[in-house]
Every structure is written in C-alpha cells, then in structure tokens.
Design a protein around this motif. Structure first.
Motif, PDB file in Angstrom:
ATOM      1  N   GLY A  42       0.811  -1.215   0.000  1.00 41.90           N
ATOM      2  CA  GLY A  42       0.000   0.000   0.000  1.00 41.90           C
ATOM      3  C   GLY A  42       0.840   1.259   0.000  1.00 41.90           C
ATOM      4  O   GLY A  42       0.544   2.221  -0.717  1.00 41.90           O
ATOM      5  N   LEU A  43       1.928   1.267   0.794  1.00 44.13           N
ATOM      6  CA  LEU A  43       2.795   2.442   0.843  1.00 44.13           C
ATOM      7  C   LEU A  43       3.590   2.616  -0.448  1.00 44.13           C
ATOM      8  O   LEU A  43       3.764   3.735  -0.934  1.00 44.13           O
ATOM      9  CB  LEU A  43       3.755   2.335   2.036  1.00 44.13           C
ATOM     10  N   VAL A  44       4.065   1.500  -1.013  1.00 44.61           N
ATOM     11  CA  VAL A  44       4.860   1.575  -2.241  1.00 44.61           C
ATOM     12  C   VAL A  44       4.002   2.028  -3.416  1.00 44.61           C
ATOM     13  O   VAL A  44       4.415   2.878  -4.209  1.00 44.61           O
ATOM     14  CB  VAL A  44       5.525   0.211  -2.541  1.00 44.61           C
ATOM     15  N   VAL A  45       2.811   1.491  -3.519  1.00 45.85           N
ATOM     16  CA  VAL A  45       1.940   1.804  -4.639  1.00 45.85           C
ATOM     17  C   VAL A  45       1.380   3.218  -4.531  1.00 45.85           C
ATOM     18  O   VAL A  45       1.220   3.919  -5.523  1.00 45.85           O
ATOM     19  CB  VAL A  45       0.789   0.769  -4.731  1.00 45.85           C
ATOM     20  N   GLY A  46       1.071   3.639  -3.322  1.00 42.83           N
ATOM     21  CA  GLY A  46       0.516   4.986  -3.136  1.00 42.83           C
ATOM     22  C   GLY A  46      -0.975   4.999  -3.394  1.00 42.83           C
ATOM     23  O   GLY A  46      -1.660   3.998  -3.253  1.00 42.83           O
ATOM     24  N   GLY A  47      -1.490   6.159  -3.774  1.00 44.08           N
ATOM     25  CA  GLY A  47      -2.920   6.288  -4.027  1.00 44.08           C
ATOM     26  C   GLY A  47      -3.654   6.870  -2.847  1.00 44.08           C
ATOM     27  O   GLY A  47      -4.831   6.618  -2.646  1.00 44.08           O
ATOM     28  N   PHE A  48      -2.949   7.647  -2.028  1.00 42.41           N
ATOM     29  CA  PHE A  48      -3.575   8.308  -0.898  1.00 42.41           C
ATOM     30  C   PHE A  48      -2.802   9.591  -0.611  1.00 42.41           C
ATOM     31  O   PHE A  48      -1.676   9.747  -1.033  1.00 42.41           O
ATOM     32  CB  PHE A  48      -3.619   7.412   0.342  1.00 42.41           C
ATOM     33  N   SER A  49      -3.443  10.497   0.060  1.00 43.08           N
ATOM     34  CA  SER A  49      -2.783  11.749   0.408  1.00 43.08           C
ATOM     35  C   SER A  49      -3.263  12.234   1.763  1.00 43.08           C
ATOM     36  O   SER A  49      -4.274  11.755   2.280  1.00 43.08           O
ATOM     37  CB  SER A  49      -3.058  12.810  -0.659  1.00 43.08           C
ATOM     38  N   ARG A  50      -2.544  13.192   2.308  1.00 43.51           N
ATOM     39  CA  ARG A  50      -2.902  13.747   3.602  1.00 43.51           C
ATOM     40  C   ARG A  50      -4.219  14.518   3.470  1.00 43.51           C
ATOM     41  O   ARG A  50      -4.391  15.315   2.554  1.00 43.51           O
ATOM     42  CB  ARG A  50      -1.805  14.686   4.080  1.00 43.51           C
ATOM     43  N   PRO A  51      -5.157  14.286   4.376  1.00 44.07           N
ATOM     44  CA  PRO A  51      -6.427  15.017   4.325  1.00 44.07           C
ATOM     45  C   PRO A  51      -6.208  16.515   4.523  1.00 44.07           C
ATOM     46  O   PRO A  51      -5.379  16.921   5.337  1.00 44.07           O
ATOM     47  CB  PRO A  51      -7.228  14.435   5.491  1.00 44.07           C
ATOM     48  N   ASP A  52      -6.952  17.323   3.765  1.00 42.94           N
ATOM     49  CA  ASP A  52      -6.833  18.776   3.853  1.00 42.94           C
ATOM     50  C   ASP A  52      -8.026  19.433   4.526  1.00 42.94           C
ATOM     51  O   ASP A  52      -7.910  20.532   5.048  1.00 42.94           O
ATOM     52  CB  ASP A  52      -6.673  19.373   2.445  1.00 42.94           C
ATOM     53  N   THR A  53      -9.169  18.775   4.510  1.00 44.38           N
ATOM     54  CA  THR A  53     -10.376  19.381   5.062  1.00 44.38           C
ATOM     55  C   THR A  53     -10.901  18.533   6.220  1.00 44.38           C
ATOM     56  O   THR A  53     -10.516  17.373   6.382  1.00 44.38           O
ATOM     57  CB  THR A  53     -11.484  19.475   3.997  1.00 44.38           C
ATOM     58  N   ALA A  54     -11.798  19.113   6.983  1.00 47.14           N
ATOM     59  CA  ALA A  54     -12.401  18.377   8.101  1.00 47.14           C
ATOM     60  C   ALA A  54     -13.156  17.146   7.595  1.00 47.14           C
ATOM     61  O   ALA A  54     -13.099  16.075   8.214  1.00 47.14           O
ATOM     62  CB  ALA A  54     -13.340  19.289   8.883  1.00 47.14           C
ATOM     63  N   ALA A  55     -13.845  17.291   6.471  1.00 48.22           N
ATOM     64  CA  ALA A  55     -14.597  16.153   5.914  1.00 48.22           C
ATOM     65  C   ALA A  55     -13.659  15.025   5.522  1.00 48.22           C
ATOM     66  O   ALA A  55     -13.975  13.841   5.734  1.00 48.22           O
ATOM     67  CB  ALA A  55     -15.422  16.613   4.717  1.00 48.22           C
ATOM     68  N   GLU A  56     -12.501  15.360   4.958  1.00 48.03           N
ATOM     69  CA  GLU A  56     -11.520  14.322   4.606  1.00 48.03           C
ATOM     70  C   GLU A  56     -10.997  13.622   5.859  1.00 48.03           C
ATOM     71  O   GLU A  56     -10.812  12.402   5.862  1.00 48.03           O
ATOM     72  CB  GLU A  56     -10.358  14.921   3.814  1.00 48.03           C
ATOM     73  N   TRP A  57     -10.759  14.392   6.928  1.00 46.19           N
ATOM     74  CA  TRP A  57     -10.307  13.798   8.181  1.00 46.19           C
ATOM     75  C   TRP A  57     -11.377  12.870   8.765  1.00 46.19           C
ATOM     76  O   TRP A  57     -11.056  11.795   9.267  1.00 46.19           O
ATOM     77  CB  TRP A  57      -9.937  14.881   9.195  1.00 46.19           C
ATOM     78  N   GLY A 114     -15.016   5.779  -0.445  1.00 42.65           N
ATOM     79  CA  GLY A 114     -14.254   6.472  -1.487  1.00 42.65           C
ATOM     80  C   GLY A 114     -15.140   7.021  -2.587  1.00 42.65           C
ATOM     81  O   GLY A 114     -14.942   8.142  -3.069  1.00 42.65           O
ATOM     82  N   THR A 115     -16.134   6.235  -2.980  1.00 41.05           N
ATOM     83  CA  THR A 115     -17.072   6.675  -4.015  1.00 41.05           C
ATOM     84  C   THR A 115     -17.894   7.863  -3.515  1.00 41.05           C
ATOM     85  O   THR A 115     -18.079   8.846  -4.233  1.00 41.05           O
ATOM     86  CB  THR A 115     -18.004   5.517  -4.424  1.00 41.05           C
ATOM     87  N   TYR A 116     -18.347   7.773  -2.269  1.00 37.46           N
ATOM     88  CA  TYR A 116     -19.082   8.886  -1.671  1.00 37.46           C
ATOM     89  C   TYR A 116     -18.208  10.147  -1.636  1.00 37.46           C
ATOM     90  O   TYR A 116     -18.655  11.240  -1.999  1.00 37.46           O
ATOM     91  CB  TYR A 116     -19.554   8.534  -0.256  1.00 37.46           C
ATOM     92  N   ALA A 117     -16.955   9.994  -1.198  1.00 38.66           N
ATOM     93  CA  ALA A 117     -16.048  11.145  -1.121  1.00 38.66           C
ATOM     94  C   ALA A 117     -15.841  11.778  -2.488  1.00 38.66           C
ATOM     95  O   ALA A 117     -15.788  13.012  -2.606  1.00 38.66           O
ATOM     96  CB  ALA A 117     -14.709  10.721  -0.532  1.00 38.66           C
ATOM     97  N   TYR A 118     -15.770  10.964  -3.504  1.00 43.33           N
ATOM     98  CA  TYR A 118     -15.571  11.483  -4.861  1.00 43.33           C
ATOM     99  C   TYR A 118     -16.803  12.248  -5.344  1.00 43.33           C
ATOM    100  O   TYR A 118     -16.698  13.391  -5.795  1.00 43.33           O
ATOM    101  CB  TYR A 118     -15.251  10.333  -5.815  1.00 43.33           C
ATOM    102  N   PHE A 119     -17.976  11.631  -5.252  1.00 39.72           N
ATOM    103  CA  PHE A 119     -19.199  12.260  -5.765  1.00 39.72           C
ATOM    104  C   PHE A 119     -19.679  13.434  -4.904  1.00 39.72           C
ATOM    105  O   PHE A 119     -20.362  14.329  -5.393  1.00 39.72           O
ATOM    106  CB  PHE A 119     -20.314  11.233  -5.957  1.00 39.72           C
ATOM    107  N   ALA A 120     -19.306  13.436  -3.615  1.00 39.26           N
ATOM    108  CA  ALA A 120     -19.667  14.559  -2.744  1.00 39.26           C
ATOM    109  C   ALA A 120     -18.613  15.670  -2.817  1.00 39.26           C
ATOM    110  O   ALA A 120     -18.702  16.652  -2.080  1.00 39.26           O
ATOM    111  CB  ALA A 120     -19.821  14.076  -1.310  1.00 39.26           C
ATOM    112  N   HIS A 121     -17.637  15.483  -3.684  1.00 42.86           N
ATOM    113  CA  HIS A 121     -16.547  16.458  -3.879  1.00 42.86           C
ATOM    114  C   HIS A 121     -15.772  16.721  -2.590  1.00 42.86           C
ATOM    115  O   HIS A 121     -15.276  17.817  -2.363  1.00 42.86           O
ATOM    116  CB  HIS A 121     -17.080  17.771  -4.468  1.00 42.86           C
ATOM    117  N   ILE A 122     -15.674  15.683  -1.766  1.00 38.40           N
ATOM    118  CA  ILE A 122     -14.882  15.783  -0.541  1.00 38.40           C
ATOM    119  C   ILE A 122     -13.420  15.493  -0.862  1.00 38.40           C
ATOM    120  O   ILE A 122     -12.527  16.187  -0.408  1.00 38.40           O
ATOM    121  CB  ILE A 122     -15.412  14.805   0.533  1.00 38.40           C
TER     122      ILE A 122
END
Length: 167
Positions: A42-57, A114-122
């Motif tokens: 998971g760490l080598v492949v990546g595909g994640f980032s540090r949350p920037d907003t409260a909703a992401e957290w 993840g799908t919810y976060a994408y479509f809710a623009h989170i």
C-alpha cells in the motif's frame, strides 16, 4: 483506480480470503506478516494523500475505525483451537464464513466511502494504496487478538522447532 490496480486488489483480496479459510498454526513471531505485506504494498503503490479538510479527516478516521472494529470482530470470530497430534502441542486457527463476509464487507464499505467522497466532492485522490493500508490495519488487529486467544491455549512464540521435535 486503474484496471491493473483493481486486478491486483482482487488478487490480494482473493489471497487473503484463501489464507483465512485454511487451517494454519498460530505462531507469535509471524502474526503480523500478512499485515506488513499489505502495508508495504500500500505504501509503495501509493494512491492516498494527507487530508486537507475536516470532511476528509472524518472519512479517514471513519475508515480507520471501521478497520479496527472489523479486525477485532474477525479476531474474536476466527476459530482457534489446540491440537496435540504427533506428540507436539500446536495451536491453529481458521476463519469462518462470517469472518470472510466481514472482510469483504469492509472492502466494499471502503470502496463505498471512497465513491461517496468522490461524488460529494470531498476528495478525489484516495485509492488503491489507501485500501491496502486499511486492510493492513484490520489484519493487524485481527492477528493480535487471535494471538492473545492462542496464547491462552499455549501457542508457540517462534516457528523454531520445539525441544520435543528436535529429539
């Protein structure tokens, strides 16, 4: 996620399910092996980032809590037993249909979040690596709980042969 990442994830989920349904000895020194494999990939492949907003957290914390809760439930529901065959005491474990369903449910729930976060623009930057890290967290909590249950039955701490086996 790309088709290749989805295929790799399906293969890794399939392997995890296969391992869960097979009887295997519980040994303390190797209990986190599968969790480490998932975490490293998971760490080598990546595909994640540090949350920037409260909703992401909130979504990240929800994912982590889901992984811990499912891991603990799976650890509690995995079958653990002692066997003294061939003059040696061993402790084994094997998953059940319920533990497999919990595992699959967690993967589906993570995809749903993840799908919810994408479509809710989170968030639109979570993916493959994040799912593998969440699986690693779940497997680690499950492994530790199974290990604690196995200790009560006399599980070995190391895979090295016991004195009885060396004679």
């Amino acid at each position: 996620m790309s088709i290749v990442e989805i295929l790799i994830l399906v293969a890794m989920v399939g392997y995890a399910i296969y391992r869960q349904t097979q009887q295997h000895e519980v040994v303390g020194s190797s209990r986190f092996k599968l969790a480490l494999i998932y975490a490293v990939i998971g760490l080598v492949v990546g595909g994640f980032s540090r949350p920037d907003t409260a909703a992401e957290w909130v979504l990240l914390v929800a994912s982590l809590v889901l992984s811990v809760v499912v891991g603990l439930a799976r650890g509690k529901l995995t079958r653990v037993w002692a066997d003294d065959a061939a003059g040696e005491h061993r402790v084994y474990s094997r998953g059940t249909a319920v533990t497999v369903a919990l595992f699959l449910g967690m993967v589906v729930a993570k995809f749903g979040l993840g799908t919810y976060a994408y479509f809710a623009h989170i968030s639109d930057d979570g993916g493959f690596g994040e799912i593998l890290i969440m699986i690693a967290v779940m497997v680690a909590f499950q492994a530790e709980l199974i290990w604690r249950r196995a200790c009560a039955l006399g599980a070995r701490t190391s895979s090295r042969p016991t004195a009885a086996a060396q004679k």
